[in-house]
Design a protein around this motif. Sequence first.
Motif, PDB file in Angstrom:
ATOM      1  N   CYS A 515      34.706  34.598  42.464  1.00 29.27           N
ATOM      2  CA  CYS A 515      34.165  33.241  42.326  1.00 29.27           C
ATOM      3  C   CYS A 515      35.130  32.370  41.534  1.00 29.27           C
ATOM      4  O   CYS A 515      34.740  31.734  40.540  1.00 29.27           O
ATOM      5  CB  CYS A 515      32.796  33.296  41.662  1.00 29.27           C
ATOM      6  SG  CYS A 515      31.562  34.137  42.655  1.00 29.27           S
ATOM      7  N   SER A 516      36.352  32.332  41.952  1.00 28.34           N
ATOM      8  CA  SER A 516      37.332  31.487  41.273  1.00 28.34           C
ATOM      9  C   SER A 516      38.443  31.116  42.238  1.00 28.34           C
ATOM     10  O   SER A 516      38.578  31.710  43.314  1.00 28.34           O
ATOM     11  CB  SER A 516      37.935  32.217  40.063  1.00 28.34           C
ATOM     12  OG  SER A 516      38.975  33.080  40.475  1.00 28.34           O
ATOM     13  N   ALA A 517      39.252  30.160  41.828  1.00 31.54           N
ATOM     14  CA  ALA A 517      40.346  29.679  42.667  1.00 31.54           C
ATOM     15  C   ALA A 517      41.654  30.445  42.416  1.00 31.54           C
ATOM     16  O   ALA A 517      42.696  30.073  42.932  1.00 31.54           O
ATOM     17  CB  ALA A 517      40.566  28.179  42.426  1.00 31.54           C
ATOM     18  N   GLU A 518      41.573  31.518  41.595  1.00 33.08           N
ATOM     19  CA  GLU A 518      42.758  32.349  41.383  1.00 33.08           C
ATOM     20  C   GLU A 518      42.499  33.746  41.953  1.00 33.08           C
ATOM     21  O   GLU A 518      41.362  34.193  42.014  1.00 33.08           O
ATOM     22  CB  GLU A 518      43.079  32.497  39.888  1.00 33.08           C
ATOM     23  CG  GLU A 518      43.624  31.241  39.227  1.00 33.08           C
ATOM     24  CD  GLU A 518      42.507  30.285  38.813  1.00 33.08           C
ATOM     25  OE1 GLU A 518      41.507  30.765  38.241  1.00 33.08           O
ATOM     26  OE2 GLU A 518      42.622  29.076  39.099  1.00 33.08           O
ATOM     27  N   SER A 519      43.580  34.431  42.301  1.00 32.00           N
ATOM     28  CA  SER A 519      43.422  35.801  42.780  1.00 32.00           C
ATOM     29  C   SER A 519      43.022  36.711  41.628  1.00 32.00           C
ATOM     30  O   SER A 519      43.353  36.455  40.475  1.00 32.00           O
ATOM     31  CB  SER A 519      44.737  36.302  43.383  1.00 32.00           C
ATOM     32  OG  SER A 519      45.032  35.530  44.520  1.00 32.00           O
ATOM     33  N   VAL A 520      42.279  37.784  41.977  1.00 34.71           N
ATOM     34  CA  VAL A 520      41.788  38.712  40.956  1.00 34.71           C
ATOM     35  C   VAL A 520      42.141  40.139  41.389  1.00 34.71           C
ATOM     36  O   VAL A 520      41.792  40.546  42.496  1.00 34.71           O
ATOM     37  CB  VAL A 520      40.256  38.611  40.825  1.00 34.71           C
ATOM     38  CG1 VAL A 520      39.750  39.591  39.784  1.00 34.71           C
ATOM     39  CG2 VAL A 520      39.835  37.204  40.462  1.00 34.71           C
ATOM     40  N   PRO A 521      42.800  40.878  40.509  1.00 38.72           N
ATOM     41  CA  PRO A 521      43.055  42.287  40.848  1.00 38.72           C
ATOM     42  C   PRO A 521      41.771  43.087  40.696  1.00 38.72           C
ATOM     43  O   PRO A 521      40.913  42.763  39.894  1.00 38.72           O
ATOM     44  CB  PRO A 521      44.086  42.709  39.792  1.00 38.72           C
ATOM     45  CG  PRO A 521      43.886  41.771  38.653  1.00 38.72           C
ATOM     46  CD  PRO A 521      43.315  40.504  39.184  1.00 38.72           C
ATOM     47  N   LEU A 522      41.644  44.151  41.503  1.00 37.97           N
ATOM     48  CA  LEU A 522      40.459  45.001  41.407  1.00 37.97           C
ATOM     49  C   LEU A 522      40.766  46.215  40.554  1.00 37.97           C
ATOM     50  O   LEU A 522      41.882  46.707  40.537  1.00 37.97           O
ATOM     51  CB  LEU A 522      40.036  45.448  42.799  1.00 37.97           C
ATOM     52  CG  LEU A 522      39.435  44.356  43.658  1.00 37.97           C
ATOM     53  CD1 LEU A 522      39.247  44.846  45.073  1.00 37.97           C
ATOM     54  CD2 LEU A 522      38.105  43.903  43.068  1.00 37.97           C
ATOM     55  N   GLY A 523      39.767  46.713  39.868  1.00 39.01           N
ATOM     56  CA  GLY A 523      39.960  47.916  39.060  1.00 39.01           C
ATOM     57  C   GLY A 523      40.190  49.140  39.943  1.00 39.01           C
ATOM     58  O   GLY A 523      39.783  49.175  41.107  1.00 39.01           O
ATOM     59  N   LEU A 545      41.524  46.433  49.701  1.00 37.01           N
ATOM     60  CA  LEU A 545      41.080  46.712  48.332  1.00 37.01           C
ATOM     61  C   LEU A 545      42.233  47.073  47.406  1.00 37.01           C
ATOM     62  O   LEU A 545      42.114  46.961  46.189  1.00 37.01           O
ATOM     63  CB  LEU A 545      40.072  47.859  48.328  1.00 37.01           C
ATOM     64  CG  LEU A 545      38.722  47.565  48.967  1.00 37.01           C
ATOM     65  CD1 LEU A 545      37.785  48.725  48.744  1.00 37.01           C
ATOM     66  CD2 LEU A 545      38.126  46.288  48.392  1.00 37.01           C
ATOM     67  N   ALA A 546      43.350  47.540  47.990  1.00 39.12           N
ATOM     68  CA  ALA A 546      44.493  47.905  47.145  1.00 39.12           C
ATOM     69  C   ALA A 546      45.150  46.647  46.593  1.00 39.12           C
ATOM     70  O   ALA A 546      45.893  46.698  45.624  1.00 39.12           O
ATOM     71  CB  ALA A 546      45.501  48.720  47.941  1.00 39.12           C
ATOM     72  N   GLN A 547      44.889  45.529  47.248  1.00 37.09           N
ATOM     73  CA  GLN A 547      45.495  44.291  46.775  1.00 37.09           C
ATOM     74  C   GLN A 547      44.487  43.494  45.960  1.00 37.09           C
ATOM     75  O   GLN A 547      43.451  43.996  45.562  1.00 37.09           O
ATOM     76  CB  GLN A 547      46.005  43.482  47.967  1.00 37.09           C
ATOM     77  CG  GLN A 547      47.231  44.128  48.575  1.00 37.09           C
ATOM     78  CD  GLN A 547      47.599  43.484  49.879  1.00 37.09           C
ATOM     79  OE1 GLN A 547      47.021  42.479  50.277  1.00 37.09           O
ATOM     80  NE2 GLN A 547      48.562  44.077  50.558  1.00 37.09           N
ATOM     81  N   GLN A 548      44.823  42.238  45.747  1.00 34.26           N
ATOM     82  CA  GLN A 548      43.932  41.408  44.960  1.00 34.26           C
ATOM     83  C   GLN A 548      42.879  40.768  45.850  1.00 34.26           C
ATOM     84  O   GLN A 548      43.070  40.625  47.047  1.00 34.26           O
ATOM     85  CB  GLN A 548      44.755  40.306  44.306  1.00 34.26           C
ATOM     86  CG  GLN A 548      45.967  40.862  43.596  1.00 34.26           C
ATOM     87  CD  GLN A 548      46.462  39.917  42.548  1.00 34.26           C
ATOM     88  OE1 GLN A 548      46.368  38.716  42.704  1.00 34.26           O
ATOM     89  NE2 GLN A 548      46.995  40.454  41.462  1.00 34.26           N
ATOM     90  N   LEU A 549      41.770  40.373  45.209  1.00 31.47           N
ATOM     91  CA  LEU A 549      40.817  39.537  45.940  1.00 31.47           C
ATOM     92  C   LEU A 549      41.361  38.117  45.910  1.00 31.47           C
ATOM     93  O   LEU A 549      41.681  37.585  44.850  1.00 31.47           O
ATOM     94  CB  LEU A 549      39.452  39.556  45.259  1.00 31.47           C
ATOM     95  CG  LEU A 549      38.467  40.664  45.574  1.00 31.47           C
ATOM     96  CD1 LEU A 549      37.133  40.343  44.910  1.00 31.47           C
ATOM     97  CD2 LEU A 549      38.282  40.834  47.072  1.00 31.47           C
TER      98      LEU A 549
END
Length: 560
Positions: A515-523, A545-549
């Motif tokens: 829920c943001s305008a930046e990419s997010v890495p997943l744990g 899933l290996a990459q960022q959302l």
Amino acid sequence: RPNDEWWKAAVVYQVYPRSFADSNGDGIGDIRGIINHLDHLEDLGTDVVWLSPVYASPQDDNGYDISDYYAVDPTFGTLQDLDELIAELHARGMKLVMDLVVNHTSDEHAWFQESRASRSSAKRDWYIWRDPRDGGEPNNWGSFFSGSAWELDQKTGQYFLHLFSRKQPDLNWDNPEVRTAVYQMMNWWLDRGIDGFRMDVISFISKHPDLPDGPVSNSGMWGDGIPFYGSGPRVHDYLQEMHREVFSHRDADLMTVGEMVDATPERARLYTDQTRKELDMIFQFEHVGLDHGPGGKFSRKRLDLVAVKHSFARWQEALADVGWNSLYWNNHDQPRAVSRFGNDTDYWYQSATALATVLHLMRGTPYIYQGEELGMTNMLFSSIDDFRDLESRNYYREALAGSDGSKAAELLAGIAVGGRDNARTPVQWDRTPNAGFTTGEPWIPVNPNHTWLNAEAQRTDPGSVFAWYRRLVRFRHEETVLIDGRFTLLYPEDPQLFAYTRTNEDTSLLVLANCSAESVPLGAEIETGWAHADVLLNNQPDANLAQQLRPWEVIVLRKR
Ligand code: ISL
Ligand code: CA
């Protein structure tokens, strides 16, 4: 009753008739306009229509001020039109839930006319009358629509209570004749074939008998009476009585939803515990209050996603075993979700679909407000003359009075962002000048973005917001885990990720939304735990899933 809790698997679509579709060119939506657009609803797949009020009304509050519960307002059509709407919906397997506005009536209702006629009128006690206190209002309560909640009736020298506009006097539910009259009217509508009620501010019907002064906040001059009428002393008695008198002896599949401004999870459990026989679900306001500033809805503060998630999670958990949630971002009183919680400039499609997904896959009955399924946005209102809503207009007038006018621009900006008219611009059916809403002059301006944001453009486009909503509705019908699965919030403190699982004995779903305008890495735990899961939904191509959302990306997975 085989299908007692059918509404747990249902999706509701709210129609605000004034703004839905106009069939006769007077610029105001009407019942015939709804009938003309039922294909749209059938295509979307929703199960229930909640129709905002179409009863006879002076339209001070767009129909939430009713002067005759047994009549349809000519603005919207006739009783025959309504019968036809019921029949057409039923023929398509859909149900009709009507708005029930019985905390108050219009001041033009015959009951109030009789009540105000004299102090000895047989219906005097049907409303809430009090003598002046020290020559002024009987207590300090403010109205939701600015000013005092009391209006002096010159003729009889007493004040009557109106929590909303002065044209919406509150009924006195402590009078048994009032309650009988309401139940009789409800029975009349159910006999006519409707399938339930959405009950307007129903938790306000029982007032503390002493009507004590309420606390005054720094920002206002009036007291807050909610502690003395929000879920007041006899509200549960009245709802149980209503259940006995109206619902208990019927064996149709009905549903009830009560609007409750003062709701807490603890109160909601009482109202919606099926064994108590009150209501099926309620609308609560916690998540739509989180961006209100110190001065309320017209002075907003930045939205904190962590607070939104915690709020939803609290409700999900509180009503996990007892009771039921209703799930909404939007209705006719709220600004548009994609503009408010999402990003309607850079990530319009992505944020509209991500928000829809996190809402619809929680436990509860999802509600779609007209135009939400198209990703309709707030309107860029630029002049106070463009506003129609009495709440916004009264607020502006009162806040400006006594000042030198220098606050005008700031006030206008607050109303533009927080005002209810954002939800009330006409549904955008197509790209023609009035968006296909009317051939006449629309009662409120059409959003200029209808040239590209409209139903016609979206209906056949598999990559549209509409197509996404259609998928979510179908998903709810197919996946029982959405109904009975346990909800678990993941990454509760993450300021960008809204993630949770739904799990029952058979399966587990993971909902992951950025829920943001930046990419997010997943744990790493997501990557390993869900690496072989099936991707059921993704609002961007090639989930990985290996990459960022990616910004406002949402992915829904099912564990194999
Ligand atoms: O939008 C609001 C004002 O800030 C809410 O507090 C709203 O007044 C409250 O949710 C009650 O709403 C319902 O009853 C009102 C009517 O104006 C709203 O449209 C209706 O949804 C009075 O009948
Ligand atoms: Ca019309």
